[in-house]
Design a protein around this motif. Sequence first.
Motif, PDB file in Angstrom:
ATOM      1  N   ARG A 156      -3.161  -1.247 -14.125  1.00 25.65           N
ATOM      2  CA  ARG A 156      -2.609   0.536 -14.233  1.00 25.65           C
ATOM      3  C   ARG A 156      -3.694   1.271 -13.951  1.00 25.65           C
ATOM      4  O   ARG A 156      -3.713   1.773 -14.905  1.00 25.65           O
ATOM      5  N   LEU A 186       1.021  -1.411   0.074  1.00 24.79           N
ATOM      6  CA  LEU A 186      -0.025  -0.082   0.137  1.00 24.79           C
ATOM      7  C   LEU A 186       0.930   0.969   0.039  1.00 24.79           C
ATOM      8  O   LEU A 186       1.939   1.285   0.810  1.00 24.79           O
ATOM      9  N   TYR A 187       0.598   2.274  -1.663  1.00 26.83           N
ATOM     10  CA  TYR A 187       1.094   3.725  -1.285  1.00 26.83           C
ATOM     11  C   TYR A 187       0.091   4.524  -0.622  1.00 26.83           C
ATOM     12  O   TYR A 187      -0.665   5.221  -1.501  1.00 26.83           O
ATOM     13  N   ASP A 235       2.848  -5.874  -6.440  1.00 29.80           N
ATOM     14  CA  ASP A 235       1.558  -5.266  -7.295  1.00 29.80           C
ATOM     15  C   ASP A 235       1.820  -4.707  -5.889  1.00 29.80           C
ATOM     16  O   ASP A 235       2.318  -4.333  -4.591  1.00 29.80           O
ATOM     17  N   TYR A 236       0.379  -2.778  -5.894  1.00 28.87           N
ATOM     18  CA  TYR A 236       1.021  -2.072  -5.423  1.00 28.87           C
ATOM     19  C   TYR A 236      -0.145  -1.020  -4.966  1.00 28.87           C
ATOM     20  O   TYR A 236      -0.780  -0.844  -6.482  1.00 28.87           O
ATOM     21  N   LEU A 237      -1.379  -0.642  -3.910  1.00 24.92           N
ATOM     22  CA  LEU A 237      -2.203   0.200  -3.954  1.00 24.92           C
ATOM     23  C   LEU A 237      -1.547   1.410  -4.147  1.00 24.92           C
ATOM     24  O   LEU A 237      -1.291   1.670  -3.197  1.00 24.92           O
ATOM     25  N   GLY A 238      -1.725   1.957  -4.642  1.00 25.14           N
ATOM     26  CA  GLY A 238      -1.773   3.697  -4.556  1.00 25.14           C
ATOM     27  C   GLY A 238      -2.784   4.651  -4.508  1.00 25.14           C
ATOM     28  O   GLY A 238      -3.696   4.577  -5.187  1.00 25.14           O
ATOM     29  N   HIS A 284      -0.376   6.015  -7.922  1.00 20.96           N
ATOM     30  CA  HIS A 284       0.173   4.793  -8.936  1.00 20.96           C
ATOM     31  C   HIS A 284      -0.120   3.586  -8.048  1.00 20.96           C
ATOM     32  O   HIS A 284      -0.063   3.557  -7.261  1.00 20.96           O
ATOM     33  N   SER A 285      -1.158   2.949  -9.387  1.00 23.16           N
ATOM     34  CA  SER A 285      -1.408   1.189  -8.411  1.00 23.16           C
ATOM     35  C   SER A 285      -1.507   0.532 -10.125  1.00 23.16           C
ATOM     36  O   SER A 285      -1.418   1.059 -10.644  1.00 23.16           O
ATOM     37  N   LYS A 286      -0.612  -0.815  -9.299  1.00 20.62           N
ATOM     38  CA  LYS A 286      -0.307  -1.594  -9.793  1.00 20.62           C
ATOM     39  C   LYS A 286      -1.443  -2.803  -9.308  1.00 20.62           C
ATOM     40  O   LYS A 286      -0.535  -3.264  -8.420  1.00 20.62           O
ATOM     41  N   ILE A 287      -2.674  -3.331 -10.120  1.00 20.89           N
ATOM     42  CA  ILE A 287      -3.109  -4.700  -9.324  1.00 20.89           C
ATOM     43  C   ILE A 287      -3.431  -5.471 -10.908  1.00 20.89           C
ATOM     44  O   ILE A 287      -3.685  -5.331 -11.552  1.00 20.89           O
ATOM     45  N   SER A 321     -11.586   1.835  -3.382  1.00 25.02           N
ATOM     46  CA  SER A 321     -10.774   0.253  -4.049  1.00 25.02           C
ATOM     47  C   SER A 321     -10.459  -0.914  -3.507  1.00 25.02           C
ATOM     48  O   SER A 321     -10.249  -2.029  -3.967  1.00 25.02           O
TER      49      SER A 321
END
Length: 411
Positions: free
Chosen positions: A309, A40-41, A289-292, A298-301, A81
Motif C-alpha cells: 500500500r 488507475l486512479y 489492485d489500483y495505482l493511485g 492511495h495505491s494497492k499493488i 510508478s
Amino acid sequence: MIPIKVAGPVPGEARNAATTALQYLQPGALNLTALPPLSLYIHFPWCVRKCPYCDFNSHEAKGELPEKDYLDAVRLDLEQSLPMIWGRKIHTVFIGGGTPSLMSAGGLDRLLSDVRTLLPLEIGAEITMEANPGTFEAERFKSYRDSGVNRLSIGIQSFNGAHLKALGRIHDHTEALRAVEIARTTFDNFNLDLMFALPSQTLDEARRDLETALSFAPPHLSMYHLTMEPNTVFAKYPPALPDDDLSADMQDMILDATAAAGYHHYEVSAYAQAGKQSRHNLNYWGFGDYLGIGAGAHSKISFPHRVLRQARYKQPNSFMEAARRGNPVQEEHEIARADMGFEFMLNTLRLVDGFEPNLFAERTGMNIGSIGKALNEAEAKGLLYRDHKLIRPTELGQRFLNDLQEMFLAG
C-alpha cells in the motif's frame, strides 16, 4: 466522489529485483498464483469550496490553478510508478477529486494522452470522471468525451435547494437539473451521487430526491447515508440529523423504489441498470489492485509474495515538489499476513451478491481456512450466508455491516 475507504496509508518506489527476491524467502510470505486486475486512479485535488461534510483530500481553489505544473507532476508520478506494474494492463481509469471538472478541456486531453502513452489500456476500458453541477459547461463536457472519458459521475447530493445550501454545495436546484440533462445528452453512461439522512430531511423529501433522479433514468445511482466524518466542519458543529428509525425508513424506501425501477442493488450504496455496474469500483470491492497517482492518492499493488500500500503527499504543492524530486510517495507499507483476511473481507462484504470462496485465496495468497473461525461465527449469528460456491452477507448482515466486518479483525 464516490467514497471508497482504503485501509492505511503506505511510501515508496518499486523494489528492485534483489529486494524482491529477499521477500520471497521471508517467513509468512504470501503466495499469489495470479495478480488481480489493475485499475488507475488519478486525483485532482482542487474544488471551488470545501463542503462541511467532506473528508476527501480537497483544497479550495484560490486564484488561477497551477494546472500545467500539476499535470507535469502527475506524469512524473506515473513514470516513477511504472517499474511496479511492468507488463500489467489497465482495466479502468477513474479521475476523482476534489472537482476534476475544474480542469480545462486541454488539460484533460493532455492527461489522458499521457496515460495512453505510458500505460497499456484495455480496449474499451471504462474511463470515469467526477463532475460537480456548479462546473458544468456543455461544450467542455463534449470535449471531455472526445478525449476519451466514457463515464461521468455527478455529485448531485440533492435536488432540494434548502438541503443543497445546508450541505454547502455551490449549485442550486436548477443547476442540478441542468447538469443531469447535459450528462444524459453527452454520455451514454453516467452515475448520479445522492445523499440521504440530510439535516432536517423528511422521508417525503428523500423520496422526491430519488424520484427526480430516477426520472432521468441514470444507468447508475450511488445513494450515500450522510455520516459525520472526523476532521470535518459537520463533525465539529453537527447539524440536526434524522434519527436511526427515520434513516432506516429512508433506506427501505430507496431499496423498494430502485428495485421497482429496475435497478440492481449490487453494493451497499450502489444501484445499477443491467450491465451498468461501476467496473472501477467493482475492482476495489473485489480486492483488486489500483495505482493511485496525484496528491493524496492511495495505491494497492500486488506482487507474487506481498501486497503493498502507498499514499502520496496530500498537499498539492508538497506533492508537486516531491514528484520533481523523484518520489511523491509519502508513506508505504506491506499488508501484514495477519491483516490480509480483514482487508479482503472489509471490501468484499460490501457486495450484496457476495463472492466465490476461491477469490479469497486468489487475492490474498492464503487459505480461506485462515478466517474459518470468523466465518463460522458470522454464519451462526445470521449475518453471513455461505456454501461451496458463494459467501455473501445476509440482509441482516447488510444492515449491520460494520459489525460483520469487524468480526474478521482477529482473523
